[in-house]
Design a protein around this motif. Sequence first.
Motif, mmCIF file in Angstrom:
data_model
loop_
_atom_site.group_PDB
_atom_site.id
_atom_site.type_symbol
_atom_site.label_atom_id
_atom_site.label_comp_id
_atom_site.label_asym_id
_atom_site.label_seq_id
_atom_site.Cartn_x
_atom_site.Cartn_y
_atom_site.Cartn_z
ATOM 1 N N VAL A 60 -22.954 21.769 -30.483
ATOM 2 C CA VAL A 60 -23.996 22.802 -30.444
ATOM 3 C C VAL A 60 -25.380 22.164 -30.603
ATOM 4 C CG1 VAL A 60 -24.913 24.879 -31.571
ATOM 5 C CG2 VAL A 60 -22.452 24.634 -31.235
ATOM 6 N N ALA A 61 -25.497 21.239 -31.543
ATOM 7 C CA ALA A 61 -26.776 20.547 -31.761
ATOM 8 C C ALA A 61 -27.213 19.841 -30.482
ATOM 9 C CB ALA A 61 -26.654 19.553 -32.916
ATOM 10 N N ASP A 62 -26.278 19.155 -29.823
ATOM 11 C CA ASP A 62 -26.584 18.470 -28.561
ATOM 12 C C ASP A 62 -27.018 19.460 -27.490
ATOM 13 O OD1 ASP A 62 -25.938 16.088 -29.769
ATOM 14 O OD2 ASP A 62 -24.018 15.839 -28.736
ATOM 15 N N ALA A 63 -26.321 20.581 -27.389
ATOM 16 C CA ALA A 63 -26.644 21.598 -26.378
ATOM 17 C C ALA A 63 -28.068 22.128 -26.549
ATOM 18 C CB ALA A 63 -25.638 22.742 -26.437
ATOM 19 N N PHE A 64 -28.551 22.170 -27.800
ATOM 20 C CA PHE A 64 -29.893 22.694 -28.076
ATOM 21 C C PHE A 64 -30.903 21.598 -28.379
ATOM 22 C CE2 PHE A 64 -27.292 26.406 -28.364
ATOM 23 C CZ PHE A 64 -28.081 27.386 -27.788
ATOM 24 N N GLN A 65 -30.481 20.349 -28.190
ATOM 25 C CA GLN A 65 -31.345 19.180 -28.398
ATOM 26 C C GLN A 65 -32.018 19.194 -29.772
ATOM 27 O OE1 GLN A 65 -33.653 19.589 -24.766
ATOM 28 N NE2 GLN A 65 -32.383 18.046 -23.779
ATOM 29 N N ILE A 66 -31.204 19.470 -30.790
ATOM 30 C CA ILE A 66 -31.669 19.383 -32.171
ATOM 31 C C ILE A 66 -30.656 18.527 -32.931
ATOM 32 C CG2 ILE A 66 -32.919 21.590 -32.193
ATOM 33 C CD1 ILE A 66 -30.497 22.869 -33.562
ATOM 34 N N SER A 67 -31.043 18.057 -34.111
ATOM 35 C CA SER A 67 -30.113 17.239 -34.894
ATOM 36 C C SER A 67 -29.086 18.142 -35.590
ATOM 37 C CB SER A 67 -30.879 16.431 -35.933
ATOM 38 O OG SER A 67 -31.385 17.295 -36.938
ATOM 39 N N THR A 68 -27.954 17.559 -35.954
ATOM 40 C CA THR A 68 -26.944 18.335 -36.689
ATOM 41 C C THR A 68 -27.519 18.750 -38.045
ATOM 42 O OG1 THR A 68 -25.968 16.273 -37.485
ATOM 43 C CG2 THR A 68 -24.904 17.310 -35.592
ATOM 44 N N TYR A 69 -28.400 17.933 -38.593
ATOM 45 C CA TYR A 69 -29.050 18.251 -39.861
ATOM 46 C C TYR A 69 -29.892 19.529 -39.721
ATOM 47 C CZ TYR A 69 -32.114 17.916 -43.913
ATOM 48 O OH TYR A 69 -32.814 18.198 -45.059
ATOM 49 N N THR A 70 -30.676 19.606 -38.641
ATOM 50 C CA THR A 70 -31.510 20.790 -38.379
ATOM 51 C C THR A 70 -30.631 22.026 -38.193
ATOM 52 O OG1 THR A 70 -33.226 19.431 -37.370
ATOM 53 C CG2 THR A 70 -33.258 21.776 -36.819
ATOM 54 N N LEU A 71 -29.556 21.866 -37.429
ATOM 55 C CA LEU A 71 -28.628 22.978 -37.188
ATOM 56 C C LEU A 71 -27.997 23.437 -38.504
ATOM 57 C CD1 LEU A 71 -27.208 24.814 -35.104
ATOM 58 C CD2 LEU A 71 -25.425 23.073 -34.955
ATOM 59 N N SER A 72 -27.579 22.487 -39.298
ATOM 60 C CA SER A 72 -26.959 22.771 -40.588
ATOM 61 C C SER A 72 -27.928 23.522 -41.504
ATOM 62 C CB SER A 72 -26.536 21.455 -41.241
ATOM 63 O OG SER A 72 -26.037 21.683 -42.523
ATOM 64 N N ARG A 73 -29.180 23.067 -41.585
ATOM 65 C CA ARG A 73 -30.202 23.729 -42.413
ATOM 66 C C ARG A 73 -30.480 25.136 -41.907
ATOM 67 N NH1 ARG A 73 -34.531 20.264 -41.862
ATOM 68 N NH2 ARG A 73 -35.837 22.107 -41.917
ATOM 69 N N LEU A 74 -30.539 25.296 -40.591
ATOM 70 C CA LEU A 74 -30.784 26.604 -39.995
ATOM 71 C C LEU A 74 -29.720 27.594 -40.473
ATOM 72 C CD1 LEU A 74 -32.239 27.562 -36.791
ATOM 73 C CD2 LEU A 74 -29.856 28.213 -36.905
ATOM 74 N N PHE A 75 -28.465 27.179 -40.456
ATOM 75 C CA PHE A 75 -27.384 28.056 -40.903
ATOM 76 C C PHE A 75 -27.481 28.365 -42.385
ATOM 77 C CE2 PHE A 75 -25.577 27.804 -36.829
ATOM 78 C CZ PHE A 75 -24.769 28.913 -36.739
ATOM 79 N N LYS A 76 -27.625 27.335 -43.191
ATOM 80 C CA LYS A 76 -27.703 27.536 -44.640
ATOM 81 C C LYS A 76 -28.877 28.444 -45.005
ATOM 82 C CE LYS A 76 -24.536 25.163 -46.979
ATOM 83 N NZ LYS A 76 -23.306 25.917 -47.161
ATOM 84 N N ASN A 77 -30.058 28.185 -44.417
ATOM 85 C CA ASN A 77 -31.272 28.929 -44.773
ATOM 86 C C ASN A 77 -31.327 30.327 -44.168
ATOM 87 O OD1 ASN A 77 -31.982 26.596 -46.082
ATOM 88 N ND2 ASN A 77 -33.409 25.920 -44.499
ATOM 89 N N GLN A 78 -30.969 30.461 -42.899
ATOM 90 C CA GLN A 78 -31.133 31.736 -42.205
ATOM 91 C C GLN A 78 -29.924 32.653 -42.312
ATOM 92 O OE1 GLN A 78 -34.214 32.427 -41.014
ATOM 93 N NE2 GLN A 78 -34.722 30.402 -41.772
ATOM 94 N N ILE A 79 -28.733 32.082 -42.348
ATOM 95 C CA ILE A 79 -27.527 32.898 -42.317
ATOM 96 C C ILE A 79 -26.844 32.926 -43.681
ATOM 97 C CG2 ILE A 79 -25.259 33.122 -41.189
ATOM 98 C CD1 ILE A 79 -26.911 31.853 -38.724
ATOM 99 N N GLY A 80 -27.119 31.906 -44.481
ATOM 100 C CA GLY A 80 -26.600 31.909 -45.837
ATOM 101 C C GLY A 80 -25.270 31.191 -46.014
ATOM 102 N N ILE A 81 -24.632 30.827 -44.906
ATOM 103 C CA ILE A 81 -23.396 30.044 -44.980
ATOM 104 C C ILE A 81 -23.492 28.881 -44.004
ATOM 105 C CG2 ILE A 81 -21.898 31.934 -45.758
ATOM 106 C CD1 ILE A 81 -20.900 32.211 -42.864
ATOM 107 N N GLY A 82 -22.624 27.907 -44.161
ATOM 108 C CA GLY A 82 -22.641 26.740 -43.285
ATOM 109 C C GLY A 82 -22.125 27.043 -41.892
ATOM 110 N N PHE A 83 -22.416 26.138 -40.970
ATOM 111 C CA PHE A 83 -22.000 26.271 -39.573
ATOM 112 C C PHE A 83 -20.484 26.456 -39.451
ATOM 113 C CE2 PHE A 83 -20.319 24.370 -35.713
ATOM 114 C CZ PHE A 83 -21.051 24.999 -34.727
ATOM 115 N N THR A 84 -19.731 25.545 -40.054
ATOM 116 C CA THR A 84 -18.263 25.575 -39.940
ATOM 117 C C THR A 84 -17.696 26.867 -40.512
ATOM 118 O OG1 THR A 84 -18.248 23.173 -40.073
ATOM 119 C CG2 THR A 84 -16.153 24.269 -40.463
ATOM 120 N N GLU A 85 -18.213 27.270 -41.657
ATOM 121 C CA GLU A 85 -17.757 28.516 -42.281
ATOM 122 C C GLU A 85 -18.037 29.711 -41.363
ATOM 123 O OE1 GLU A 85 -18.390 31.015 -46.440
ATOM 124 O OE2 GLU A 85 -19.370 29.076 -46.218
ATOM 125 N N TYR A 86 -19.206 29.704 -40.741
ATOM 126 C CA TYR A 86 -19.586 30.782 -39.819
ATOM 127 C C TYR A 86 -18.624 30.850 -38.633
ATOM 128 C CZ TYR A 86 -22.395 33.600 -36.598
ATOM 129 O OH TYR A 86 -22.826 34.566 -35.720
#
Length: 159
Positions: A60-86
């Motif tokens: 997913v990070a590659d598809a959106f040209q962002i780092s996995t770290y950025t993707l992970s933070r986005l989930f934790k901060n905006q959705i409240g749970i981690g990517f894998t959990e989601y």
Amino acid sequence: GCEFALSEVWAKGGEGGIALAEKVLETLEKKESRKKEQQNEILLYIEQNYRNADLSQTQVADAFQISTYTLSRLFKNQIGIGFTEYVNTKRIEYAKELLLTTKQTTRDVAEAAGIPNYNYFLRLFKATSGESPTSFRQKAKREHGHEDNFTSESLHHDF
């Protein structure tokens, strides 16, 4: 960055300072709007692909040209749970739907939900639902009468 622009605002003071402050605010709002837009695109992408077993944080990070770290933070901060959990939550919800609306084996349901490792599916299902897929299905049949009457239509009432 922001710190420089804000210190410039204080230094200028008066009208020029206010105009600059408004410009900084506008830039921040545009950035926030782009971030929100990207977040919605990512969620839509996951919605369309969560049943694919190959869906991963890296993919997913590659598809959106962002780092996995950025993707992970986005989930934790905006959705409240981690990517894998989601993603796993979406997969288990879909598995439940299949268990209730089809006669597929639990192994086939696991595969269809995007979790080809059957033992992992069983552990995940039990951890999420508090029971095995088989007992979930049996309990639902008991609660909703005969299995032939229990179709996806009974899950989605139009009021």
